[in-house]
Structures are given as structure tokens and as C-alpha cells.
Design a protein around this motif. Sequence first.
Motif, PDB file in Angstrom:
ATOM      1  N   UNK A 187       0.820  -1.218   0.000  1.00 30.12           N
ATOM      2  CA  UNK A 187       0.000   0.000   0.000  1.00 30.12           C
ATOM      3  C   UNK A 187       0.853   1.267   0.000  1.00 30.12           C
ATOM      4  N   UNK A 188       2.159   1.135   0.222  1.00 31.45           N
ATOM      5  CA  UNK A 188       3.060   2.287   0.147  1.00 31.45           C
ATOM      6  C   UNK A 188       3.414   2.621  -1.303  1.00 31.45           C
ATOM      7  N   UNK A 189       3.216   1.671  -2.217  1.00 28.07           N
ATOM      8  CA  UNK A 189       3.789   1.788  -3.561  1.00 28.07           C
ATOM      9  C   UNK A 189       3.385   3.059  -4.299  1.00 28.07           C
ATOM     10  N   UNK A 190       2.134   3.491  -4.160  1.00 28.35           N
ATOM     11  CA  UNK A 190       1.650   4.671  -4.882  1.00 28.35           C
ATOM     12  C   UNK A 190       1.311   5.827  -3.952  1.00 28.35           C
ATOM     13  N   UNK A 191       1.945   5.801  -2.776  1.00 29.39           N
ATOM     14  CA  UNK A 191       1.701   6.853  -1.790  1.00 29.39           C
ATOM     15  C   UNK A 191       2.948   7.726  -1.650  1.00 29.39           C
ATOM     16  N   UNK A 192       2.737   9.029  -1.565  1.00 31.42           N
ATOM     17  CA  UNK A 192       3.862   9.965  -1.452  1.00 31.42           C
ATOM     18  C   UNK A 192       4.230  10.197   0.009  1.00 31.42           C
ATOM     19  N   UNK A 193       5.516  10.131   0.281  1.00 27.08           N
ATOM     20  CA  UNK A 193       6.059  10.439   1.605  1.00 27.08           C
ATOM     21  C   UNK A 193       7.192  11.438   1.442  1.00 27.08           C
ATOM     22  N   UNK A 194       7.374  12.244   2.466  1.00 25.38           N
ATOM     23  CA  UNK A 194       8.381  13.304   2.379  1.00 25.38           C
ATOM     24  C   UNK A 194       9.807  12.769   2.430  1.00 25.38           C
ATOM     25  N   UNK A 195       9.999  11.621   3.115  1.00 25.30           N
ATOM     26  CA  UNK A 195      11.362  11.155   3.323  1.00 25.30           C
ATOM     27  C   UNK A 195      11.366   9.687   3.722  1.00 25.30           C
ATOM     28  N   UNK A 196      12.536   9.094   3.652  1.00 23.66           N
ATOM     29  CA  UNK A 196      12.726   7.722   4.142  1.00 23.66           C
ATOM     30  C   UNK A 196      12.391   7.649   5.622  1.00 23.66           C
ATOM     31  N   UNK A 197      12.750   8.670   6.367  1.00 19.55           N
ATOM     32  CA  UNK A 197      12.481   8.674   7.806  1.00 19.55           C
ATOM     33  C   UNK A 197      10.981   8.674   8.083  1.00 19.55           C
ATOM     34  N   UNK A 198      10.193   9.360   7.260  1.00 24.41           N
ATOM     35  CA  UNK A 198       8.746   9.344   7.452  1.00 24.41           C
ATOM     36  C   UNK A 198       8.184   7.941   7.222  1.00 24.41           C
ATOM     37  N   UNK A 199       8.712   7.249   6.223  1.00 27.39           N
ATOM     38  CA  UNK A 199       8.275   5.871   5.959  1.00 27.39           C
ATOM     39  C   UNK A 199       8.627   4.976   7.145  1.00 27.39           C
ATOM     40  N   UNK A 200       9.843   5.114   7.643  1.00 28.97           N
ATOM     41  CA  UNK A 200      10.263   4.309   8.790  1.00 28.97           C
ATOM     42  C   UNK A 200       9.356   4.555   9.996  1.00 28.97           C
ATOM     43  N   UNK A 201       9.057   5.799  10.268  1.00 24.92           N
ATOM     44  CA  UNK A 201       8.219   6.134  11.418  1.00 24.92           C
ATOM     45  C   UNK A 201       6.803   5.590  11.246  1.00 24.92           C
ATOM     46  N   UNK A 202       6.295   5.620  10.025  1.00 26.56           N
ATOM     47  CA  UNK A 202       4.942   5.121   9.783  1.00 26.56           C
ATOM     48  C   UNK A 202       4.886   3.608   9.984  1.00 26.56           C
ATOM     49  N   UNK A 203       5.868   2.871   9.465  1.00 22.76           N
ATOM     50  CA  UNK A 203       5.902   1.420   9.659  1.00 22.76           C
ATOM     51  C   UNK A 203       6.026   1.097  11.147  1.00 22.76           C
ATOM     52  N   UNK A 204       6.891   1.814  11.825  1.00 21.61           N
ATOM     53  CA  UNK A 204       7.099   1.562  13.254  1.00 21.61           C
ATOM     54  C   UNK A 204       5.810   1.773  14.042  1.00 21.61           C
ATOM     55  N   UNK A 205       5.101   2.850  13.771  1.00 30.03           N
ATOM     56  CA  UNK A 205       3.872   3.139  14.513  1.00 30.03           C
ATOM     57  C   UNK A 205       2.786   2.114  14.203  1.00 30.03           C
ATOM     58  N   UNK A 206       2.624   1.759  12.932  1.00 29.80           N
ATOM     59  CA  UNK A 206       1.538   0.851  12.541  1.00 29.80           C
ATOM     60  C   UNK A 206       1.774  -0.566  13.050  1.00 29.80           C
ATOM     61  N   UNK A 207       2.985  -1.066  12.887  1.00 28.17           N
ATOM     62  CA  UNK A 207       3.277  -2.432  13.331  1.00 28.17           C
ATOM     63  C   UNK A 207       3.240  -2.512  14.853  1.00 28.17           C
ATOM     64  N   UNK A 208       3.741  -1.492  15.522  1.00 24.12           N
ATOM     65  CA  UNK A 208       3.700  -1.477  16.991  1.00 24.12           C
ATOM     66  C   UNK A 208       2.266  -1.553  17.494  1.00 24.12           C
ATOM     67  N   UNK A 209       1.378  -0.777  16.882  1.00 25.04           N
ATOM     68  CA  UNK A 209      -0.026  -0.805  17.308  1.00 25.04           C
ATOM     69  C   UNK A 209      -0.634  -2.186  17.097  1.00 25.04           C
ATOM     70  N   UNK A 210      -0.329  -2.814  15.950  1.00 26.25           N
ATOM     71  CA  UNK A 210      -0.948  -4.103  15.624  1.00 26.25           C
ATOM     72  C   UNK A 210      -0.475  -5.223  16.545  1.00 26.25           C
ATOM     73  N   UNK A 211       0.816  -5.274  16.845  1.00 23.78           N
ATOM     74  CA  UNK A 211       1.318  -6.398  17.644  1.00 23.78           C
ATOM     75  C   UNK A 211       0.936  -6.279  19.118  1.00 23.78           C
ATOM     76  N   UNK A 212       0.595  -5.054  19.571  1.00 28.72           N
ATOM     77  CA  UNK A 212       0.159  -4.871  20.960  1.00 28.72           C
ATOM     78  C   UNK A 212      -1.353  -4.713  21.077  1.00 28.72           C
ATOM     79  N   UNK A 213      -2.064  -4.789  19.971  1.00 29.63           N
ATOM     80  CA  UNK A 213      -3.501  -4.515  19.955  1.00 29.63           C
ATOM     81  C   UNK A 213      -4.258  -5.426  20.924  1.00 29.63           C
ATOM     82  N   UNK A 214      -5.173  -4.819  21.672  1.00 31.12           N
ATOM     83  CA  UNK A 214      -6.029  -5.570  22.582  1.00 31.12           C
ATOM     84  C   UNK A 214      -5.414  -5.901  23.913  1.00 31.12           C
TER      85      UNK A 214
END
Length: 280
Positions: free
Chosen positions: A91-118
Motif C-alpha cells: 500500500x506504500x507503492x503509490x503513496x507519497x512520503x516526504x522522506x525515508x524517515x517518514x516511511x520508517x516512522x509510519x511502519x514503526x507506529x503501525x506495526x507497533x499498534x498491531x502487535x500490541x492490539x487488545x
Amino acid sequence: MTPEQSPLGRSADYPAEYDAALLYPLARAPKRQELGLAGATPFFGADLWTAYELSWLNPRGKPQVALAHITVPCETPNIIESKSFKLYLASFNNTRFDSLEEVRARIRADVSEAVWRGSGQSASVGVRLIAPEAFDQQPLHELDGLLLDRLDLECTHYTPAPELLGANHDEAPVSEVLTSHLLKSNCLVTGQPDWGSVQISYSGAQIDQAGLLQYLVSFRNHNEFHEQCVERIFMDVWTRCRPIKLSVYARYTRRGGLDINPFRTSAPQPLPANVRTARQ
């Protein structure tokens, strides 16, 4: 959520734009309960993921690529089902991000939420992105240790047979690192083969090497996710051979641009380096 309800084995369209909701967490608890584990586990460790097919668009619409190393502690209540992870990264393939660091932060936040969910808890997973200019610095190395595959023996069990394990408790304890490239299991849902190499490090009564290799081969027709197989191996060796210390590390070949490499150890220690093997 159950494995049967996950995207595995189902037709799925690739997402047009970034969507964190594609991540599908699965609870670790049911499979751990099968191993007699409830509450605190006798091991520490993490699942080391590598994503080889990560791409996005920069602010001017130019595609960018990177490799991603993602570290999920085994204390998290959930794993991420791998096809959902593939679709999420796509889902990142056609999405614009400002920087590599923004992509890293987004993956970190999303995966962290999912693995601790509930769970009512939260913590961050580890995410490291490797840019193309550093690709040629990525090493390739086989697991260190004495190769069990050198043994010429008969194998007759192709579903887990912990009764094959044994150790000599009448002799002085030893410290050994044993490896095999003959680990194979199957996906819990689709039955597709999962190929791996495994490293078993221990101190204690000397483990019977022939029995250990036959035991590892016995996973050949077993249906279970990577993380669950490694925890099963750890618990079977831990209970049958009763080592003083034990670590189990498996590196599985990639599927869908992802490899998953679980590490479990009885004593806190640094995680192994996420270095791919030749088959990965």
C-alpha cells in the motif's frame, strides 16, 4: 481474529494507497497454550523480519526503494500474518512520503499498534530502513555451528516427534552450537512449504545429535507458522533434554518479499544480527 479469517489463501487486490488497516494481528496465546504455556514464558527473544519489496513515491512522484529490518519482541501478544504484512507494505507503492524517515516512522507506529492490539499495553517495534546506496554493504552468512546434516541416518517421522530427543545426563555438561538446513514446515492455512535453517545453542547435558536431526526433520509435514515452530522446538528441547541454557534461531526463506526469522532464548542476551543466508 483467526488464521482462517486472514488474507491467507484468498484472492486479494493490491491496495491503491497506504492503508494501515491491512495489517492482520494474530494472538500468540492459542498456540502457546498448546505447548502448555500460560502467562510468562521460559524464553525471551524476537521475530526478525526482512522486507525486500518496499517502495514508495517521493513528493515529486519519483519511486523510492529500500530494504526494511523489523524486530518484533516475542513478548508482544500478537504476531502479524505475513500476507497482510505484504499487502500493507504494497500500500506504500503509490503513496507519497516526504522522506525515508517518514516511511520508517509510519511502519514503526503501525506495526507497533498491531502487535500490541487488545493488550492495554504499548511499546515500539524496531524498524531500520536500508537505502540503495548501502545495499552492497549487506552481508551474507550461514548460521555458525556444527552441521547436523553431515550425519547419515534414517528418517521415518514427518510430523513433530519430541520422543526422538534425548541427552546424556551421566556425563559432564557441554556447550555446543548445532545447525541444520533440513528444517521444513508448512503454512498453517495454505499448506505451502516453508523452508528454513535452524541453529540450536545450548549448555548442559550433551544432546543426542542423531535424535535431534531426526526431530528437526519430523517437522516436514507439520502445519504451523514460523514463530510457532521455533517455540515448539524450543519447548521440546527444553523439556526433553533439560539444558541449563538454550537458544533456538531459525532463518526461513522469503515468501512474498518477506522473510521471518524467530529467535528464542532462555537467558536474556543480544539478538542475533539480521543477516541473510544464501537461500534467503
